[in-house]
Design a protein around this motif. Structure first.
Motif, PDB file in Angstrom:
ATOM      1  N   LYS A   1      35.465 -28.484 -45.933  1.00 36.46           N
ATOM      2  CA  LYS A   1      34.651 -27.865 -44.539  1.00 36.46           C
ATOM      3  C   LYS A   1      33.172 -28.874 -44.472  1.00 36.46           C
ATOM      4  O   LYS A   1      32.461 -28.357 -43.894  1.00 36.46           O
ATOM      5  CB  LYS A   1      34.372 -26.578 -44.694  1.00 36.46           C
ATOM      6  CG  LYS A   1      35.529 -25.791 -44.449  1.00 36.46           C
ATOM      7  CD  LYS A   1      35.399 -24.256 -44.320  1.00 36.46           C
ATOM      8  CE  LYS A   1      36.934 -23.640 -44.514  1.00 36.46           C
ATOM      9  NZ  LYS A   1      37.613 -22.706 -43.733  1.00 36.46           N
ATOM     10  N   GLU A   2      33.146 -29.634 -45.757  1.00 34.06           N
ATOM     11  CA  GLU A   2      31.904 -30.553 -45.663  1.00 34.06           C
ATOM     12  C   GLU A   2      31.866 -31.847 -44.611  1.00 34.06           C
ATOM     13  O   GLU A   2      32.712 -32.442 -44.357  1.00 34.06           O
ATOM     14  CB  GLU A   2      31.958 -31.088 -47.113  1.00 34.06           C
ATOM     15  CG  GLU A   2      30.843 -32.043 -47.196  1.00 34.06           C
ATOM     16  CD  GLU A   2      30.893 -32.769 -48.577  1.00 34.06           C
ATOM     17  OE1 GLU A   2      29.596 -33.003 -49.123  1.00 34.06           O
ATOM     18  OE2 GLU A   2      31.954 -32.790 -49.169  1.00 34.06           O
ATOM     19  N   ASP A   3      30.705 -31.681 -44.013  1.00 28.04           N
ATOM     20  CA  ASP A   3      30.577 -32.909 -42.916  1.00 28.04           C
ATOM     21  C   ASP A   3      30.135 -34.055 -43.654  1.00 28.04           C
ATOM     22  O   ASP A   3      29.336 -33.822 -44.687  1.00 28.04           O
ATOM     23  CB  ASP A   3      29.794 -32.506 -41.794  1.00 28.04           C
ATOM     24  CG  ASP A   3      30.253 -31.651 -40.833  1.00 28.04           C
ATOM     25  OD1 ASP A   3      31.460 -31.637 -40.821  1.00 28.04           O
ATOM     26  OD2 ASP A   3      29.720 -30.945 -40.217  1.00 28.04           O
ATOM     27  N   VAL A   4      30.863 -35.299 -43.384  1.00 26.09           N
ATOM     28  CA  VAL A   4      30.250 -36.196 -44.058  1.00 26.09           C
ATOM     29  C   VAL A   4      29.617 -37.476 -42.944  1.00 26.09           C
ATOM     30  O   VAL A   4      30.359 -37.675 -42.093  1.00 26.09           O
ATOM     31  CB  VAL A   4      31.299 -37.003 -44.755  1.00 26.09           C
ATOM     32  CG1 VAL A   4      30.899 -38.547 -45.378  1.00 26.09           C
ATOM     33  CG2 VAL A   4      31.947 -36.302 -46.067  1.00 26.09           C
ATOM     34  N   ASN A   5      28.282 -37.742 -43.331  1.00 24.72           N
ATOM     35  CA  ASN A   5      27.592 -38.534 -42.229  1.00 24.72           C
ATOM     36  C   ASN A   5      27.473 -40.080 -43.039  1.00 24.72           C
ATOM     37  O   ASN A   5      26.810 -40.132 -44.200  1.00 24.72           O
ATOM     38  CB  ASN A   5      26.557 -38.074 -41.810  1.00 24.72           C
ATOM     39  CG  ASN A   5      26.775 -36.854 -40.979  1.00 24.72           C
ATOM     40  OD1 ASN A   5      27.284 -36.824 -40.197  1.00 24.72           O
ATOM     41  ND2 ASN A   5      25.788 -35.576 -41.530  1.00 24.72           N
TER      42      ASN A   5
END
Length: 135
Positions: A70-74
């Protein structure tokens, strides 16, 4: 002694990225741990994703992961990885591989410190600064 080792999160594409880097750098994935082998709670569809892996090729060493489910990666342009070469043929060869489906952010140019530099944003969002140091 201290050692800096880069850690990349390639959301959902780490397996593909490792194959790409093995070919690009003539290196090897030396360790892989999947989420199914960890205590982390993930969905069944994410269990085979890579929780942690290690890559090595000569003096190139980094860790890589698909990241938490559920981690967003930018991806940004604030950090890049520099690789110094002492062989112009190898310099060009690695560049040719990394640029596939990527972006050349700065084509080959002579710097003010007697090097030949090219900058590539690869297809996984990693910025590579490939520097041939003229001896």
């Amino acid at each position: 002694m201290k050692t800096l080792v880069a850690y990349f999160t390639i959301k959902g594409r780490t397996e593909e990225a490792l194959e790409f880097y093995e070919e690009s750098f003539n290196g090897k994935t030396t360790f892989v741990q999947r989420f199914s082998e960890t205590p982390y709670q993930v969905s069944d569809s994410y269990k085979n994703k890579i929780a942690h892996a290690e890559f090595k090729a000569e003096n190139i060493h980094f860790y890589i992961s698909d990241g938490f489910e559920k981690e967003d990666v930018n991806y940004g342009n604030g950090i890049g990885i520099t690789i110094n070469f002492d062989n112009p043929v190898e310099h060009k060869s690695v560049f040719e591989k990394l640029k596939v489906d990527g972006n050349i952010t700065s084509d080959f140019f002579e710097t003010t410190i007697e090097t030949n530099l090219v900058c590539v944003l690869d297809k996984f969002g990693i910025h590579w600064y490939l520097n041939y140091i003229k001896v």
